[in-house]
Motif scaffolding. Structure first.
Motif, PDB file in Angstrom:
ATOM      1  N   GLY A  60       0.795  -1.230   0.000  1.00 47.86           N
ATOM      2  CA  GLY A  60       0.000   0.000   0.000  1.00 47.86           C
ATOM      3  C   GLY A  60       0.822   1.272   0.000  1.00 47.86           C
ATOM      4  O   GLY A  60       0.550   2.187   0.766  1.00 47.86           O
ATOM      5  N   ASP A  61       1.833   1.373  -0.849  1.00 50.16           N
ATOM      6  CA  ASP A  61       2.711   2.547  -0.947  1.00 50.16           C
ATOM      7  C   ASP A  61       3.491   2.821   0.338  1.00 50.16           C
ATOM      8  O   ASP A  61       3.929   3.941   0.586  1.00 50.16           O
ATOM      9  CB  ASP A  61       1.936   3.792  -1.394  1.00 50.16           C
ATOM     10  N   ARG A  62       3.644   1.789   1.160  1.00 47.54           N
ATOM     11  CA  ARG A  62       4.501   1.863   2.346  1.00 47.54           C
ATOM     12  C   ARG A  62       5.643   0.877   2.150  1.00 47.54           C
ATOM     13  O   ARG A  62       5.413  -0.285   1.798  1.00 47.54           O
ATOM     14  CB  ARG A  62       3.744   1.519   3.613  1.00 47.54           C
ATOM     15  N   VAL A  63       6.858   1.351   2.369  1.00 49.92           N
ATOM     16  CA  VAL A  63       8.043   0.506   2.228  1.00 49.92           C
ATOM     17  C   VAL A  63       8.748   0.464   3.572  1.00 49.92           C
ATOM     18  O   VAL A  63       9.081   1.507   4.146  1.00 49.92           O
ATOM     19  CB  VAL A  63       9.011   1.067   1.152  1.00 49.92           C
ATOM     20  N   SER A  64       8.965  -0.750   4.061  1.00 47.19           N
ATOM     21  CA  SER A  64       9.705  -0.942   5.308  1.00 47.19           C
ATOM     22  C   SER A  64      10.966  -1.723   4.988  1.00 47.19           C
ATOM     23  O   SER A  64      10.897  -2.783   4.361  1.00 47.19           O
ATOM     24  CB  SER A  64       8.867  -1.710   6.333  1.00 47.19           C
ATOM     25  N   ILE A  65      12.082  -1.187   5.422  1.00 46.92           N
ATOM     26  CA  ILE A  65      13.372  -1.846   5.262  1.00 46.92           C
ATOM     27  C   ILE A  65      13.865  -2.127   6.675  1.00 46.92           C
ATOM     28  O   ILE A  65      14.123  -1.195   7.445  1.00 46.92           O
ATOM     29  CB  ILE A  65      14.365  -0.945   4.500  1.00 46.92           C
ATOM     30  N   LEU A  66      13.939  -3.396   7.012  1.00 48.58           N
ATOM     31  CA  LEU A  66      14.289  -3.812   8.366  1.00 48.58           C
ATOM     32  C   LEU A  66      15.608  -4.572   8.325  1.00 48.58           C
ATOM     33  O   LEU A  66      15.733  -5.550   7.577  1.00 48.58           O
ATOM     34  CB  LEU A  66      13.189  -4.697   8.944  1.00 48.58           C
ATOM     35  N   SER A  67      16.579  -4.136   9.119  1.00 50.41           N
ATOM     36  CA  SER A  67      17.892  -4.761   9.114  1.00 50.41           C
ATOM     37  C   SER A  67      18.460  -4.777  10.524  1.00 50.41           C
ATOM     38  O   SER A  67      18.168  -3.893  11.334  1.00 50.41           O
ATOM     39  CB  SER A  67      18.829  -3.976   8.189  1.00 50.41           C
ATOM     40  N   GLU A  68      19.258  -5.778  10.801  1.00 46.01           N
ATOM     41  CA  GLU A  68      19.942  -5.838  12.105  1.00 46.01           C
ATOM     42  C   GLU A  68      20.804  -4.591  12.284  1.00 46.01           C
ATOM     43  O   GLU A  68      20.819  -3.961  13.322  1.00 46.01           O
ATOM     44  CB  GLU A  68      20.797  -7.100  12.184  1.00 46.01           C
ATOM     45  N   ARG A  69      21.519  -4.227  11.209  1.00 44.77           N
ATOM     46  CA  ARG A  69      22.388  -3.048  11.254  1.00 44.77           C
ATOM     47  C   ARG A  69      22.215  -2.280   9.951  1.00 44.77           C
ATOM     48  O   ARG A  69      22.277  -2.863   8.877  1.00 44.77           O
ATOM     49  CB  ARG A  69      23.837  -3.486  11.428  1.00 44.77           C
ATOM     50  N   ALA A  70      21.984  -1.000  10.058  1.00 49.20           N
ATOM     51  CA  ALA A  70      21.877  -0.124   8.887  1.00 49.20           C
ATOM     52  C   ALA A  70      22.563   1.190   9.230  1.00 49.20           C
ATOM     53  O   ALA A  70      22.399   1.718  10.328  1.00 49.20           O
ATOM     54  CB  ALA A  70      20.414   0.118   8.533  1.00 49.20           C
ATOM     55  N   GLN A  71      23.340   1.684   8.282  1.00 53.66           N
ATOM     56  CA  GLN A  71      24.058   2.936   8.490  1.00 53.66           C
ATOM     57  C   GLN A  71      23.893   3.838   7.287  1.00 53.66           C
ATOM     58  O   GLN A  71      24.063   3.394   6.149  1.00 53.66           O
ATOM     59  CB  GLN A  71      25.558   2.675   8.664  1.00 53.66           C
ATOM     60  N   LEU A  72      23.577   5.094   7.553  1.00 54.54           N
ATOM     61  CA  LEU A  72      23.583   6.085   6.486  1.00 54.54           C
ATOM     62  C   LEU A  72      25.018   6.284   6.025  1.00 54.54           C
ATOM     63  O   LEU A  72      25.961   6.153   6.818  1.00 54.54           O
ATOM     64  CB  LEU A  72      22.989   7.396   6.974  1.00 54.54           C
ATOM     65  N   ALA A  73      25.185   6.634   4.758  1.00 53.39           N
ATOM     66  CA  ALA A  73      26.530   6.795   4.200  1.00 53.39           C
ATOM     67  C   ALA A  73      27.371   7.772   5.017  1.00 53.39           C
ATOM     68  O   ALA A  73      28.562   7.539   5.249  1.00 53.39           O
ATOM     69  CB  ALA A  73      26.443   7.251   2.753  1.00 53.39           C
ATOM     70  N   GLY A  74      26.753   8.836   5.495  1.00 51.76           N
ATOM     71  CA  GLY A  74      27.484   9.838   6.273  1.00 51.76           C
ATOM     72  C   GLY A  74      27.956   9.347   7.630  1.00 51.76           C
ATOM     73  O   GLY A  74      28.810   9.975   8.256  1.00 51.76           O
ATOM     74  N   GLU A  75      27.427   8.241   8.095  1.00 51.65           N
ATOM     75  CA  GLU A  75      27.825   7.664   9.383  1.00 51.65           C
ATOM     76  C   GLU A  75      28.967   6.661   9.239  1.00 51.65           C
ATOM     77  O   GLU A  75      29.509   6.192  10.231  1.00 51.65           O
ATOM     78  CB  GLU A  75      26.633   6.931  10.024  1.00 51.65           C
ATOM     79  N   ILE A  76      29.318   6.333   7.999  1.00 48.37           N
ATOM     80  CA  ILE A  76      30.311   5.288   7.741  1.00 48.37           C
ATOM     81  C   ILE A  76      31.693   5.899   7.595  1.00 48.37           C
ATOM     82  O   ILE A  76      31.892   6.853   6.840  1.00 48.37           O
ATOM     83  CB  ILE A  76      29.941   4.502   6.469  1.00 48.37           C
ATOM     84  N   ASP A  77      32.653   5.330   8.287  1.00 49.91           N
ATOM     85  CA  ASP A  77      34.060   5.696   8.137  1.00 49.91           C
ATOM     86  C   ASP A  77      34.618   4.832   7.008  1.00 49.91           C
ATOM     87  O   ASP A  77      34.787   3.615   7.170  1.00 49.91           O
ATOM     88  CB  ASP A  77      34.802   5.436   9.449  1.00 49.91           C
ATOM     89  N   ALA A  78      34.883   5.442   5.846  1.00 53.88           N
ATOM     90  CA  ALA A  78      35.332   4.692   4.665  1.00 53.88           C
ATOM     91  C   ALA A  78      36.645   3.965   4.918  1.00 53.88           C
ATOM     92  O   ALA A  78      36.825   2.830   4.464  1.00 53.88           O
ATOM     93  CB  ALA A  78      35.461   5.625   3.474  1.00 53.88           C
ATOM     94  N   ASP A  79      37.563   4.586   5.647  1.00 55.76           N
ATOM     95  CA  ASP A  79      38.845   3.930   5.935  1.00 55.76           C
ATOM     96  C   ASP A  79      38.639   2.690   6.798  1.00 55.76           C
ATOM     97  O   ASP A  79      39.256   1.652   6.572  1.00 55.76           O
ATOM     98  CB  ASP A  79      39.812   4.906   6.617  1.00 55.76           C
ATOM     99  N   GLU A  80      37.759   2.799   7.788  1.00 54.47           N
ATOM    100  CA  GLU A  80      37.450   1.641   8.637  1.00 54.47           C
ATOM    101  C   GLU A  80      36.804   0.531   7.805  1.00 54.47           C
ATOM    102  O   GLU A  80      37.126  -0.649   7.967  1.00 54.47           O
ATOM    103  CB  GLU A  80      36.509   2.051   9.769  1.00 54.47           C
ATOM    104  N   ALA A  81      35.929   0.891   6.893  1.00 51.34           N
ATOM    105  CA  ALA A  81      35.281  -0.099   6.027  1.00 51.34           C
ATOM    106  C   ALA A  81      36.312  -0.799   5.148  1.00 51.34           C
ATOM    107  O   ALA A  81      36.233  -2.017   4.936  1.00 51.34           O
ATOM    108  CB  ALA A  81      34.202   0.563   5.182  1.00 51.34           C
ATOM    109  N   ARG A  82      37.293  -0.060   4.655  1.00 52.49           N
ATOM    110  CA  ARG A  82      38.361  -0.673   3.844  1.00 52.49           C
ATOM    111  C   ARG A  82      39.193  -1.631   4.688  1.00 52.49           C
ATOM    112  O   ARG A  82      39.568  -2.706   4.221  1.00 52.49           O
ATOM    113  CB  ARG A  82      39.235   0.403   3.210  1.00 52.49           C
ATOM    114  N   ARG A  83      39.473  -1.268   5.928  1.00 46.67           N
ATOM    115  CA  ARG A  83      40.211  -2.179   6.825  1.00 46.67           C
ATOM    116  C   ARG A  83      39.392  -3.446   7.091  1.00 46.67           C
ATOM    117  O   ARG A  83      39.941  -4.555   7.117  1.00 46.67           O
ATOM    118  CB  ARG A  83      40.572  -1.482   8.135  1.00 46.67           C
ATOM    119  N   GLU A  84      38.080  -3.279   7.279  1.00 44.96           N
ATOM    120  CA  GLU A  84      37.210  -4.443   7.484  1.00 44.96           C
ATOM    121  C   GLU A  84      37.220  -5.351   6.265  1.00 44.96           C
ATOM    122  O   GLU A  84      37.222  -6.575   6.399  1.00 44.96           O
ATOM    123  CB  GLU A  84      35.774  -3.989   7.783  1.00 44.96           C
ATOM    124  N   LEU A  85      37.237  -4.749   5.078  1.00 42.99           N
ATOM    125  CA  LEU A  85      37.277  -5.533   3.850  1.00 42.99           C
ATOM    126  C   LEU A  85      38.584  -6.326   3.761  1.00 42.99           C
ATOM    127  O   LEU A  85      38.566  -7.521   3.432  1.00 42.99           O
ATOM    128  CB  LEU A  85      37.119  -4.624   2.630  1.00 42.99           C
TER     129      LEU A  85
END
Length: 131
Positions: free
Chosen positions: A74-99
């Motif tokens: 009905g034109d409602r979208v729910s996205i449910l996740s254990e962990r979700a982060q907006l792009a601005g909350e992500i430390d790109a260098d930390e993400a590269r280390r995790e990779l």
């Protein structure tokens, strides 16, 4: 009746984003899906990937999700996740280390290593899409 989708992006510990949007793009286990007004009801499993929300005012919200569910009704979208982060909350260098750590197989379970790789890649893509 609103001319927009009502969208909620929810993590286990908080509502990450909520508002009106014109479109949502997410990656499910069956592939990428785009949701516009009038979309058929659906419930799908999300993979570790980037979710894009085109805000009603023209902005774009980019987030990385750690799997979860996408529900459309009905034109409602729910996205449910254990962990979700907006792009601005992500430390790109930390993400590269995790990779790098995930690629080095720092865990015994190969499926868990693959999941960590997908999540780190999603976090990196989210930061790149947002910039």
């Amino acid at each position: 009746m609103s001319e927009h989708l009502q969208v909620e992006l929810v993590a286990a510990d908080r509502t990450v984003w909520s508002g009106e949007a014109t479109m949502v793009i997410a990656r499910t286990t069956e592939g990428d899906v785009g949701v516009l007004r009038g979309h058929a009801p659906m419930l799908s499993l999300l993979t570790e990937a980037v979710v894009e929300i085109a805000e009603a005012d023209g902005g774009i919200v980019v987030a990385a999700v750690d799997g979860g569910f996408l529900s459309v009704a009905g034109d409602r979208v729910s996205i449910l996740s254990e962990r979700a982060q907006l792009a601005g909350e992500i430390d790109a260098d930390e993400a590269r280390r995790e990779l790098e750590a995930a690629r080095a197989h720092d865990v015994d379970d190969p499926r868990e290593a693959e999941r960590r790789i997908r999540l780190a890649e999603a976090r990196i893509r989210a930061t790149e899409k947002a910039s």
